[in-house]
Motif scaffolding. Sequence first.
Motif, PDB file in Angstrom:
ATOM      1  N   MET A 329       0.838  -1.207   0.000  1.00  0.00           N
ATOM      2  CA  MET A 329       0.000   0.000   0.000  1.00  0.00           C
ATOM      3  C   MET A 329       0.868   1.251   0.000  1.00  0.00           C
ATOM      4  N   PHE A 330       1.893   1.247   0.849  1.00  0.00           N
ATOM      5  CA  PHE A 330       2.782   2.408   0.920  1.00  0.00           C
ATOM      6  C   PHE A 330       3.577   2.578  -0.373  1.00  0.00           C
ATOM      7  N   PHE A 334       3.359   6.064  -2.397  1.00  0.00           N
ATOM      8  CA  PHE A 334       4.534   6.917  -2.602  1.00  0.00           C
ATOM      9  C   PHE A 334       5.171   6.714  -3.968  1.00  0.00           C
ATOM     10  N   ASP A 335       4.521   5.926  -4.820  1.00  0.00           N
ATOM     11  CA  ASP A 335       5.022   5.680  -6.173  1.00  0.00           C
ATOM     12  C   ASP A 335       6.473   5.199  -6.123  1.00  0.00           C
ATOM     13  N   PHE A 366       6.467   2.314   8.625  1.00  0.00           N
ATOM     14  CA  PHE A 366       6.610   2.260   7.171  1.00  0.00           C
ATOM     15  C   PHE A 366       6.473   3.645   6.558  1.00  0.00           C
ATOM     16  N   ALA A 367       5.505   4.427   7.083  1.00  0.00           N
ATOM     17  CA  ALA A 367       5.317   5.779   6.553  1.00  0.00           C
ATOM     18  C   ALA A 367       6.582   6.603   6.719  1.00  0.00           C
ATOM     19  N   ILE A 397       2.416  12.496  -1.444  1.00  0.00           N
ATOM     20  CA  ILE A 397       1.575  11.402  -1.930  1.00  0.00           C
ATOM     21  C   ILE A 397       0.706  11.816  -3.114  1.00  0.00           C
ATOM     22  N   GLU A 398       0.207  13.026  -3.126  1.00  0.00           N
ATOM     23  CA  GLU A 398      -0.656  13.468  -4.228  1.00  0.00           C
ATOM     24  C   GLU A 398       0.074  13.360  -5.570  1.00  0.00           C
ATOM     25  N   PRO A 399      -0.596  13.013  -6.655  1.00  0.00           N
ATOM     26  CA  PRO A 399      -2.042  12.723  -6.733  1.00  0.00           C
ATOM     27  C   PRO A 399      -2.375  11.260  -6.498  1.00  0.00           C
ATOM     28  N   ARG A 400      -1.505  10.526  -5.824  1.00  0.00           N
ATOM     29  CA  ARG A 400      -1.725   9.099  -5.617  1.00  0.00           C
ATOM     30  C   ARG A 400      -2.461   8.868  -4.309  1.00  0.00           C
ATOM     31  N   VAL A 401      -3.652   9.461  -4.145  1.00  0.00           N
ATOM     32  CA  VAL A 401      -4.427   9.301  -2.925  1.00  0.00           C
ATOM     33  C   VAL A 401      -4.895   7.854  -2.829  1.00  0.00           C
ATOM     34  N   PHE A 402      -4.578   7.226  -1.725  1.00  0.00           N
ATOM     35  CA  PHE A 402      -4.910   5.818  -1.530  1.00  0.00           C
ATOM     36  C   PHE A 402      -5.901   5.714  -0.378  1.00  0.00           C
ATOM     37  N   SER A 403      -7.015   5.057  -0.607  1.00  0.00           N
ATOM     38  CA  SER A 403      -8.076   4.986   0.397  1.00  0.00           C
ATOM     39  C   SER A 403      -8.348   3.553   0.803  1.00  0.00           C
TER      40      SER A 403
END
Length: 490
Positions: A329-330, A334-335, A366-367, A397-403
């Motif tokens: 997920m991370f 964070f691409d 991890f973050a 993180i933008e534009p890779r918003v992960f929900s």
Amino acid sequence: MSDADPVDSWKNDLLNRKSVADYLSNHLRKRYANKPSENGFVLAINAEWGYGKTFLLNAWHEDLKYQGHPAVYFDAWKNDFTPEPLVAFISKIDEELEALFKNERAIKKKLSEAIGALSRFTTPALRLAGAIAMKRLLNISLEELESIAKGREPKEILSDEALQDDRDAFVNGLPDSFAEALKAHKEKEHSISAFRKKLTKLIEELDKSRKFQLPVFFFVDELDRCRPNYAIELLEGIKHLFGVPGIYFVVGLNSNQLAYSTQAIYGPQFDGSRYLKRFFDQEYLLPEPDPREYVRALFQNAAISEKSYVHGLHRNVYPGIDVEAIFIMFAKAFDAGLRDQIRTMQLIEAAIAGIVVNEIHCWFLFALAFIYEKNSQMFERLVSKHEGAVQVLVRLIEPRVFSIIDPDFNTGKSRTVDFIQVLSLYLANYRKTKGQLGGQGEIGFEFPSSLLNELRSNEMITSNEDAQSLYSIGHYPDLIRHAGGFIRTQ
């Protein structure tokens, strides 16, 4: 045929590289069956760092030996300290093939004769500031150099409107021992010719054998990590020395990296990619590993002791959730490419070594690791609170918003939890003591606020409200900083 069990070669194949080796083995065998008389073949295996290239070449090399193919593996980088790459390479061939042919008298004799033919294969005493430098500065033929050695004027030979000052100076400064160097060069050419003839005899002997099958495979790995001149001399030697039927080379490298490093020799305008292609008959791009398999391999190979990972997600909604899934997920948020993931795992590995308690809050650790790897300055601004957490995270993180979809206990409906929400919760609370976090009834049970219950019940082991326990997540940023000291210079 090798006595080694081929299963052992692939027992740690976490990225499914055996399927690649099987496909390429079949491809190369068919090529040899259709073109047995072509003068050798060189296949480049092109891959980014971390794709499992070295594992593939090592295991494939062992697998082919088990199947009856004479095969040699040469780690170019481990031999980069030697001044003569071809001498080191031929020594490795002699070592591995002699062991393989130990009970085959006729084959072993042909191998000895081939190696013996290179006894006079030595670099000329005068290297003309290095053969590669000579090519870059002069770009002239052997005949022209012979004329220079006989005393003819350099300008007479190099009459060219574009003649550069460094070429003039270089040619005019050639020492008197140049004629001796040319003689040594011709002796070297004679050795190469003799070696190729003897090598052909070895192939013919192997072709008659029932124990071995052709082609012979030579694997050369880690070429892009070598000194540029070392790598190029080795490639040139492969082309000139081993261009005989029945010899197949597999060269593992990151072609972009090696092409870039050649500019250190030939200059910034040099087209390294085009130059390298002349050495290879075919190129295979190693496919990117499956993300889940790749992360599983990272965790399996990391020096991490057994820990429990707190992630707070409901298993009825996320039945397959585990620490590897959180890492993925991370990586998406964070691409992070494969190399970024390796470096981030190095941070996590070193940080976990400093955590004494069993519970690891993987969301927060991890973050911090991904943020530090992506931008260490942003990391410092974030943990020092010189800038709001949300503003910093959105920029990273933008534009890779992960929900994340999570059930709402009050309504029974699903709700969306933004990735940044989870990180913001940790950043707002990671320095708090038990009392500052609140009592049992003050913290919600829904994700992500439920993570605070984990903090309160498991992390804060001290009753001292004035001291921050080194066992708490409040210590995570310092652990990541220290871990960063290991990798920032790599």
